[in-house]
Write an enzyme that holds these catalytic residues in place. Structure first.
Site, PDB file in Angstrom:
ATOM      1  N   ALA A  64      14.613 -21.003  18.918  1.00  0.00           N
ATOM      2  CA  ALA A  64      15.667 -21.875  19.421  1.00  0.00           C
ATOM      3  C   ALA A  64      14.994 -23.176  19.864  1.00  0.00           C
ATOM      4  CB  ALA A  64      16.390 -21.206  20.575  1.00  0.00           C
ATOM      5  N   GLY A 109      14.065 -17.166  18.426  1.00  0.00           N
ATOM      6  CA  GLY A 109      15.321 -17.127  17.673  1.00  0.00           C
ATOM      7  C   GLY A 109      15.101 -16.914  16.181  1.00  0.00           C
ATOM      8  N   GLU A 112      14.721 -13.328  15.700  1.00  0.00           N
ATOM      9  CA  GLU A 112      16.038 -12.712  15.928  1.00  0.00           C
ATOM     10  C   GLU A 112      16.970 -12.907  14.728  1.00  0.00           C
ATOM     11  OE1 GLU A 112      16.120 -14.883  19.729  1.00  0.00           O
ATOM     12  OE2 GLU A 112      16.859 -13.013  20.596  1.00  0.00           O
ATOM     13  N   GLU A 132       9.418 -15.875  24.180  1.00  0.00           N
ATOM     14  CA  GLU A 132      10.266 -16.523  25.193  1.00  0.00           C
ATOM     15  C   GLU A 132       9.700 -16.430  26.601  1.00  0.00           C
ATOM     16  OE1 GLU A 132      11.351 -14.516  22.787  1.00  0.00           O
ATOM     17  OE2 GLU A 132      13.100 -15.411  21.824  1.00  0.00           O
TER      18      GLU A 132
HETATM   19  N1  COA Z   1      11.873 -25.978  19.657  1.00  0.00           N
HETATM   20  C1  COA Z   1      11.799 -27.310  19.540  1.00  0.00           C
HETATM   21  N2  COA Z   1      10.853 -27.932  18.837  1.00  0.00           N
HETATM   22  C2  COA Z   1       9.930 -27.176  18.224  1.00  0.00           C
HETATM   23  C3  COA Z   1       9.941 -25.784  18.316  1.00  0.00           C
HETATM   24  C4  COA Z   1      10.982 -25.182  19.059  1.00  0.00           C
HETATM   25  N3  COA Z   1      11.091 -23.844  19.172  1.00  0.00           N
HETATM   26  N4  COA Z   1       8.890 -25.294  17.626  1.00  0.00           N
HETATM   27  C5  COA Z   1       8.254 -26.360  17.117  1.00  0.00           C
HETATM   28  N5  COA Z   1       8.877 -27.496  17.476  1.00  0.00           N
HETATM   29  C6  COA Z   1       8.513 -28.879  17.150  1.00  0.00           C
HETATM   30  C7  COA Z   1       7.331 -29.362  17.967  1.00  0.00           C
HETATM   31  O1  COA Z   1       7.748 -29.794  19.234  1.00  0.00           O
HETATM   32  C8  COA Z   1       6.823 -30.475  17.089  1.00  0.00           C
HETATM   33  O2  COA Z   1       7.660 -31.594  17.265  1.00  0.00           O
HETATM   34  P1  COA Z   1       6.997 -33.098  17.393  1.00  0.00           P
HETATM   35  O3  COA Z   1       6.263 -33.294  16.095  1.00  0.00           O
HETATM   36  O4  COA Z   1       8.160 -33.985  17.569  1.00  0.00           O
HETATM   37  O5  COA Z   1       6.060 -33.031  18.555  1.00  0.00           O
HETATM   38  C9  COA Z   1       7.074 -29.952  15.677  1.00  0.00           C
HETATM   39  O6  COA Z   1       8.082 -28.945  15.802  1.00  0.00           O
HETATM   40  C10 COA Z   1       5.854 -29.312  15.048  1.00  0.00           C
HETATM   41  O7  COA Z   1       5.383 -28.283  15.920  1.00  0.00           O
HETATM   42  P2  COA Z   1       3.873 -28.211  16.459  1.00  0.00           P
HETATM   43  O8  COA Z   1       3.899 -27.473  17.752  1.00  0.00           O
HETATM   44  O9  COA Z   1       3.263 -29.553  16.459  1.00  0.00           O
HETATM   45  O10 COA Z   1       3.215 -27.327  15.310  1.00  0.00           O
HETATM   46  P3  COA Z   1       1.938 -26.394  15.430  1.00  0.00           P
HETATM   47  O11 COA Z   1       1.602 -26.004  14.040  1.00  0.00           O
HETATM   48  O12 COA Z   1       0.891 -27.037  16.261  1.00  0.00           O
HETATM   49  O13 COA Z   1       2.437 -25.101  16.234  1.00  0.00           O
HETATM   50  C11 COA Z   1       3.957 -23.297  16.746  1.00  0.00           C
HETATM   51  C12 COA Z   1       3.384 -24.232  15.653  1.00  0.00           C
HETATM   52  C13 COA Z   1       5.089 -22.504  16.083  1.00  0.00           C
HETATM   53  C14 COA Z   1       2.867 -22.323  17.240  1.00  0.00           C
HETATM   54  C15 COA Z   1       4.475 -24.127  17.943  1.00  0.00           C
HETATM   55  O14 COA Z   1       5.307 -25.154  17.434  1.00  0.00           O
HETATM   56  C16 COA Z   1       5.266 -23.333  18.940  1.00  0.00           C
HETATM   57  O15 COA Z   1       4.694 -22.609  19.726  1.00  0.00           O
HETATM   58  N6  COA Z   1       6.609 -23.483  18.914  1.00  0.00           N
HETATM   59  C17 COA Z   1       7.477 -22.823  19.878  1.00  0.00           C
HETATM   60  C18 COA Z   1       7.633 -21.364  19.560  1.00  0.00           C
HETATM   61  C19 COA Z   1       8.533 -20.713  20.580  1.00  0.00           C
HETATM   62  O16 COA Z   1       8.217 -20.598  21.738  1.00  0.00           O
HETATM   63  N7  COA Z   1       9.690 -20.264  20.107  1.00  0.00           N
HETATM   64  C20 COA Z   1      10.639 -19.582  20.942  1.00  0.00           C
HETATM   65  C21 COA Z   1      11.613 -20.533  21.503  1.00  0.00           C
HETATM   66  S1  COA Z   1      12.803 -19.684  22.528  1.00  0.00           S
END
Ligand code: COA
Length: 258
Positions: A64, A109, A112, A132
């Site tokens: 999400a 999400g 999910e 989360e």
């Molecule tokens: N919500 C909003 N934005 C997200 C996102 C999320 N769940 N997951 C990734 N993004 C965005 C990042 O903020 C980034 O945006 P930006 O370029 O404007 O800064 C872009 O997507 C690329 O992500 P980035 O984190 O730079 O990629 P990465 O390869 O370094 O890391 C992940 C990948 C998946 C490990 C990392 O993005 C992450 O931990 N995301 C969140 C996962 C999460 O907690 N999901 C559950 C949410 S309830």
């Protein structure tokens, strides 16, 4: 840029979450578009199987949208959670299978969404998890419940409480995914299975899906009764007579969905 893409190839539709710059994170707009596209597929009698995937090389759905969620009130958070639940329930209630083709991160999400699909095919670079708790919350689109039902409650507790991220091999051995394939083959493998299912009797597929889902939370006795009723109901269909006649007459079957 549209937030979702729809490609139809005969009876098989591919629905893609198209927000690759944010790793296909789900905000209310994306959920709304997915619901709209899905309603269109439900109303299209030609559709017999749907594949759900994510745009880009890195992610299926990375969760999400954290930026959209940060400032939500309790009331808005409930509304957002309800929206997710409604969409995923719709996947489960559809008359056709929804196959998740997980092409990268399926976190929060994203995991999910995949769990609400009928089954999951994963690319070898896929990553799954319910992170989360790292954000001070818990899964909100059914993760605590569907994950526990799929991989067992002890594993689900560990996944939901550690927030750890797991590779496709772990997801396969846990029973979360059915198949792991090289990234380049993912969509072709999903399409092959979708096409195979699309050739079966659509009423039988719908009943199989319904009984497998509804029976899972019932006693064995009640679930078997659901099965017996659905089995019997199919004998009122043209397709049952056609399917059995085609076998006995040693000819190709032509299902009508009637
Ligand atoms: N919500 C909003 N934005 C997200 C996102 C999320 N769940 N997951 C990734 N993004 C965005 C990042 O903020 C980034 O945006 P930006 O370029 O404007 O800064 C872009 O997507 C690329 O992500 P980035 O984190 O730079 O990629 P990465 O390869 O370094 O890391 C992940 C990948 C998946 C490990 C990392 O993005 C992450 O931990 N995301 C969140 C996962 C999460 O907690 N999901 C559950 C949410 S309830």
């Amino acid at each position: 840029m549209p937030l979702t893409l729809l490609e139809k190839n005969g009876p098989v539709a591919i629905l893609t979450v198209n927000r690759p710059d944010k790793l296909n994170a789900l905000n209310a707009e994306v959920l709304g578009e997915l619901a709209c596209q899905f309603a269109g597929l439900e109303n299209d009698a030609d559709v017999r199987a749907v594949i759900l995937t994510g745009a880009g090389e890195k992610a299926f759905i990375a969760g999400a949208d954290i930026a959209a969620m940060r400032d939500l009130s309790t009331v808005d958070a409930k509304r957002f959670s309800d929206m997710g639940h409604a969409l995923l329930a719709r996947f489960e209630r559809a008359r056709f299978p929804v196959i998740a083709a997980v092409n990268g991160f399926a976190l929060g999400g994203g995991c999910e969404v995949a769990l609400a699909c009928d089954f999951i095919y994963a690319a070898d670079n896929a990553k799954f998890g319910q992170p989360e708790v790292n954000l001070g919350v818990i899964p909100g689109f059914g993760g605590t419940q569907r994950l526990a039902r799929r991989i067992g409650i002890a594993r689900a507790r560990e996944w939901c409480m550690t927030g750890d991220i797991y590779g496709a091999d772990v997801a396969l051995s846990a029973g979360l995914v059915n198949l792991v394939v090289p990234r380049a083959e993912l969509l072709e493998r999903a399409k092959a299975t979708a096409t195979k299912i699309a050739q079966k009797g659509p009423l039988a597929i719908a009943q199989a899906k319904r009984v497998l889902l509804r029976g899972a939370d019932e006693s064995l006795e009640t679930a078997n009764e659901l099965e017996a009723q659905a089995f019997a109901q199919l004998f009122g269909s043209v397709d049952q007579k056609e399917g059995m006649s085609a076998f006995l007459e040693k000819r190709a079957v032509a299902f009508l969905g009637k």
